[in-house]
Design an enzyme around this catalytic site. Structure first.
Site, PDB file in Angstrom:
ATOM      1  N   ARG A  96       0.857  -1.182   0.000  1.00  0.00           N
ATOM      2  CA  ARG A  96       0.000   0.000   0.000  1.00  0.00           C
ATOM      3  C   ARG A  96       0.892   1.229   0.000  1.00  0.00           C
ATOM      4  NH1 ARG A  96      -4.823  -1.409  -1.983  1.00  0.00           N
ATOM      5  NH2 ARG A  96      -5.812  -3.097  -0.794  1.00  0.00           N
ATOM      6  N   ALA A 106     -10.532  -8.086  -0.906  1.00  0.00           N
ATOM      7  CA  ALA A 106     -11.397  -6.901  -0.914  1.00  0.00           C
ATOM      8  C   ALA A 106     -11.333  -6.234  -2.272  1.00  0.00           C
ATOM      9  CB  ALA A 106     -10.970  -5.917   0.181  1.00  0.00           C
ATOM     10  N   GLU A 143     -14.350 -10.886  -5.743  1.00  0.00           N
ATOM     11  CA  GLU A 143     -13.050 -10.522  -5.181  1.00  0.00           C
ATOM     12  C   GLU A 143     -12.378 -11.725  -4.523  1.00  0.00           C
ATOM     13  OE1 GLU A 143     -11.466  -7.853  -5.721  1.00  0.00           O
ATOM     14  OE2 GLU A 143     -13.080  -6.667  -6.615  1.00  0.00           O
ATOM     15  N   GLU A 203      -8.804 -12.624  -6.114  1.00  0.00           N
ATOM     16  CA  GLU A 203      -7.612 -12.354  -5.314  1.00  0.00           C
ATOM     17  C   GLU A 203      -7.080 -13.568  -4.576  1.00  0.00           C
ATOM     18  OE1 GLU A 203      -8.047  -7.585  -4.387  1.00  0.00           O
ATOM     19  OE2 GLU A 203      -8.150  -9.010  -2.726  1.00  0.00           O
ATOM     20  N   PRO A 225     -14.543   8.310   8.443  1.00  0.00           N
ATOM     21  CA  PRO A 225     -15.666   9.209   8.160  1.00  0.00           C
ATOM     22  C   PRO A 225     -15.371  10.682   8.355  1.00  0.00           C
ATOM     23  CG  PRO A 225     -16.010   8.049  10.228  1.00  0.00           C
ATOM     24  CD  PRO A 225     -14.819   7.417   9.580  1.00  0.00           C
ATOM     25  N   GLY A 226     -14.217  11.011   8.935  1.00  0.00           N
ATOM     26  CA  GLY A 226     -13.860  12.415   9.049  1.00  0.00           C
ATOM     27  C   GLY A 226     -13.329  13.010   7.763  1.00  0.00           C
ATOM     28  N   GLU A 231     -16.219   6.670   2.153  1.00  0.00           N
ATOM     29  CA  GLU A 231     -16.087   5.254   1.792  1.00  0.00           C
ATOM     30  C   GLU A 231     -16.762   4.365   2.826  1.00  0.00           C
ATOM     31  OE1 GLU A 231     -12.812   1.776   0.723  1.00  0.00           O
ATOM     32  OE2 GLU A 231     -12.160   3.599   1.742  1.00  0.00           O
ATOM     33  N   GLU A 277      -0.841  -6.529  -7.218  1.00  0.00           N
ATOM     34  CA  GLU A 277      -1.396  -7.871  -7.049  1.00  0.00           C
ATOM     35  C   GLU A 277      -0.505  -8.967  -7.615  1.00  0.00           C
ATOM     36  OE1 GLU A 277      -5.083  -7.240  -8.997  1.00  0.00           O
ATOM     37  OE2 GLU A 277      -6.124  -6.593  -7.158  1.00  0.00           O
TER      38      GLU A 277
END
Length: 231
Positions: free
Chosen positions: A96, A108, A125, A129, A147-148, A152, A178
């Site tokens: 990531r 995911a 998925e 995956e 959420p701030g 999503e 991947e």
């Protein structure tokens, strides 16, 4: 004598405050997220990419004040806690780039097919995956990742009664991150320990692992069906 009067008065005052609090504010029974939308005075889109966009909304706050709120608009995602007959959870490792880490995660993906049922998206998925299909599906948990600053929403499913998909049947072509994405099976209790000791950081992985562990004692009987509506 005087101390007794003070104590009695304090007790009466505490009782009054408790009574007032019970009538004026929410109680434990009221703890449930509900839809709400404060007035948006103005909305500006600053950036749009393939998956996300970035907006600033000017929102009318209590007291008639207006404040800017910046956030990411996201189509939403799904994730899968896949458990085998030994109560081991399937985890995969993916790079990531924003956090510069190799993270252990659940299978995911983004909700990128218009009108596709969420459980079908999750099944796709899991197949692409991890190379597995599942016969038994439940809705495990719903989360907002941050959420701030983002809208999503991720629905995490529990998948059981798993079957490996023969490689020749899985036409998924791995690209980019991947290409190097190993898969391991971890005992669920061990995965919980790794989450609690800071060895697993991915938000849906941590939430999904802990939720599956909490739902395990009754054999997942309390879970919602796979096609449960999002509240």
């Amino acid at each position: 004598m005087g101390d007794g009067n003070v104590s009695a008065a304090a007790a009466d005052g505490a009782g009054d405050r408790e009574a007032a609090g019970s009538s004026a504010g929410p109680t434990a029974e009221d703890v449930r997220d509900v839809p709400a939308s404060w007035e948006v005075v103005e909305s500006t889109e600053h950036f749009r990419a393939r998956v996300i966009s970035v907006r600033t909304d000017r929102v009318r706050m209590p007291g008639d004040q207006v404040a800017d709120r910046d956030y990411i608009v996201h189509p939403g995602s799904v994730a899968v806690v896949a458990l085998d007959e030994q109560d081991r959870v399937l985890l995969l490792r993916q790079y990531r780039h924003p956090v510069r880490r190799l993270l252990w995660e659940l299978p995911a993906g983004i909700r990128d097919v218009q009108g596709e049922p969420l459980v079908d998206c999750a099944a796709r998925e899991l197949a692409e995956e991890a190379g597995y299909r599942a016969k038994t599906w439940h809705t495990l948990i719903d989360i907002y990742t941050s959420p701030g600053c983002s809208d999503e929403r991720i629905r995490i499913f529990l998948a059981r009664d798993l079957e490996a998909i023969p490689e020749e049947e899985n036409g998924f072509v791995r690209m980019h991150e991947e290409v190097d994405m190993p898969v391991v099976w971890v005992p669920l209790a061990d995965a919980v320990n790794r989450a609690l000791t800071g060895m697993i950081h991915n938000a849906p992985a941590v939430a999904g692992i802990l939720a599956a562990y909490a739902a395990l004692p009754d054999g997942f009987a309390a879970l919602r069906p796979a096609d449960a509506e999002e509240a």
